[in-house]
Enzyme design. Structure first.
Site, PDB file in Angstrom:
ATOM      1  N   CYS A 190       0.872  -1.165   0.000  1.00 29.67           N
ATOM      2  CA  CYS A 190       0.000   0.000   0.000  1.00 29.67           C
ATOM      3  C   CYS A 190       0.914   1.221   0.000  1.00 29.67           C
ATOM      4  O   CYS A 190       2.054   1.145  -0.460  1.00 29.67           O
ATOM      5  CB  CYS A 190      -0.952  -0.014   1.197  1.00 29.67           C
ATOM      6  SG  CYS A 190      -0.133   0.006   2.788  1.00 29.67           S
ATOM      7  N   MET A 191       0.473   2.338   0.534  1.00 26.89           N
ATOM      8  CA  MET A 191       1.256   3.561   0.443  1.00 26.89           C
ATOM      9  C   MET A 191       2.534   3.508   1.267  1.00 26.89           C
ATOM     10  O   MET A 191       3.519   4.152   0.940  1.00 26.89           O
ATOM     11  CB  MET A 191       0.411   4.756   0.877  1.00 26.89           C
ATOM     12  CG  MET A 191      -0.743   5.067  -0.059  1.00 26.89           C
ATOM     13  SD  MET A 191      -1.660   6.516   0.428  1.00 26.89           S
ATOM     14  CE  MET A 191      -0.424   7.804   0.163  1.00 26.89           C
TER      15      MET A 191
END
Length: 475
Positions: A28-29
């Site tokens: 994810c980020m």
């Protein structure tokens, strides 16, 4: 591929049991998310001690290695490449002399299975549907914000329609992408999930009547697309075990699209539309009537959700609000948790002036924190110290109450996309009274979060034991 990213990936791989132990890789980020065949093979102390690893979260059997924004993408690419290679040596195994340790690992795994409730597992899988969409949501949201500013300022009138088209096309078809990802996550064929979800946004649904109401394109939004593709995945899997192999290529996709498609038109779109409307109404009413209190609670509890990785479960709600109303009023409030974290970390920096290592960590993680990525500060500063994590939550609660208070006064602030936070959220802001007032309220919330997080941490967040260790480090 930068050498440091490859080196980090190469260091992580053996500590999670080697290539043979890795069943899935995603990111994810800020986190490298790993599915592992045998979680007990992970050397957690060594993994946490690796340079560049900011923390480790274990949620529902998924190991999430916190690396920070930007670097996680490069490390994930390198890790996937290394994990795909044939292992040079066999993965670690337990010998007969390790039976007590093996028994302990089995007990831990049994406890994990008890804690992996259907609700938590379901939320994690739904989040996995939406996380890959975040980059497009960010890019299109920023362009929509720029286009709005240009339109309001009367600048570049020939360019703004093009920006609007570029920014809006993805949101117009987001249901299809949700369908593709849902089928992929739940064991179906992605293109079939996308085909069924496309019904939600097809203009021809206006000729269909369900429950005495004529359907409209987009009714049900992303929730309708999610439900349609989920049903398609189950129908497809049911067909695979019953249709003869010779007819599978013909009958399975036909039955899948037919059954899931009709169910979407004559039930799911109507039901999901009602749920989507209820979410929007509830969010508006919550902020209009109890905005300050709601902001206090949401801003104060968001950091623990980030720490546990459960904040991703809010993505469908944000996406539904954006799809339905054009913005999500919840994100600016939740972003205040990052402001409290920044204020708390600055207070630690001031109080522990002799702890060179910790101050270096704060200096390196602070830019990301100001942009709304709080995990480096959480795992590098506040959580290891203990009390500053709680005082950071107090700062987030104060900032959330500030933004919520103005929502009660009719100045509701929203975000046209999800992903960014902190200062990075400014280009994505919208408001019921225009961008200028929204800018002012959001900035005031950030300053409140910074100030309260700093003050409470400075006064109560650094214990005598920690200060004593700091003085010892400086002597």
């Amino acid at each position: 591929m930068p050498t440091d990213a490859r080196a980090t990936a190469a260091a992580i791989l053996p500590l999670v049991g080697g290539p043979a132990n890795v069943t899935s890789v995603a990111c994810c980020m800020t986190r490298l998310r790993l599915g592992l065949a045998d979680p007990s093979l992970v050397d957690e102390p060594a993994l946490r001690a690796l340079p560049g690893v900011l923390g480790l979260v274990v949620a529902d059997g998924t190991y999430q290695v916190v690396l920070g924004p930007g670097v996680v993408t490069r490390v994930t690419a390198a890790f996937e490449e290394l994990a795909a290679r044939p292992a040079a040596v066999a993965p670690p195994t337990r010998s007969t002399g390790e039976r007590p340790a093996a028994r302990g690992a089995e007990l831990r795994e049994a406890r994990r299975r008890r804690n992996a409730t259907p609700v938590k597992t379901g939320l994690r899988r739904v989040a996995a549907v939406f996380v890959p969409l975040i980059p497009a949501l960010i890019g299109c949201g920023v362009l929509a914000g720029v286009g709005g500013l240009l339109t309001n300022a009367g600048l570049l009138p020939g360019l703004t329609p093009a920006l609007a088209a570029v920014a809006s096309a993805f949101m117009a078809l987001i249901a299809v992408f949700v369908g593709v990802n849902t089928a992929k996550e739940f064991g179906g064929t992605p293109v079939l999930g996308g085909a069924v979800a496309a019904i939600v946004v097809y203009p021809g649904v206006t000729k269909v009547t369900a429950f005495g109401v004529t359907l409209s394109p987009g009714q049900g939004g992303v929730l309708g697309a999610l439900a349609a593709a989920l049903l398609a995945a189950y129908v497809e899997r049911w067909c695979r075990g019953r249709v003869p192999d010779a007819l599978d290529v013909l009958l399975t996709p036909t039955v899948t699209v037919l059954v899931a498609g009709l169910a979407t038109l004559y039930g799911l779109m109507y039901a999901a539309g009602a749920v989507s409307s209820a979410i929007g109404t509830a969010a508006d009413r919550l902020l209009e009537t109890t905005g300050a209190f709601a902001g206090l609670v949401l801003g104060g509890l968001f950091l623990p959700l980030v720490m546990l990785g459960l904040h991703q479960a809010l993505i469908p709600i944000h996406t539904t609000l954006i799809d339905q109303q054009g913005s999500t009023a919840l994100l600016p409030i939740l972003a205040m948790a990052g402001a409290g974290q920044v204020g708390a970390s600055l207070a630690v920096y001031v109080r522990l002036r002799h702890d060179t290592s910790l101050r270096t960590t704060i200096r390196s993680a602070l830019p990301a924190g100001l942009l709304g990525v709080g995990e480096p500060l959480i795992y590098g500063v506040s959580l290891p110290l203990g009390r500053p994590f709680l005082t950071a939550c107090v700062g987030g609660a104060a900032g959330g109450a500030f933004v919520g208070f103005f929502a009660m006064l009719g100045n509701q602030v929203g975000a046209t996309a999800i992903g960014p936070s902190g200062w990075a959220l400014f280009p994505l802001l919208s408001g019921t009274q225009g961008w200028g007032p929204a800018f002012g309220v959001y900035a005031g919330g950030l300053l409140t979060g910074y100030a309260v997080g700093f003050a409470v941490t400075y006064l109560f967040g650094v214990t005598d034991r920690v200060r004593g260790a700091d003085r010892s480090a400086g002597s």
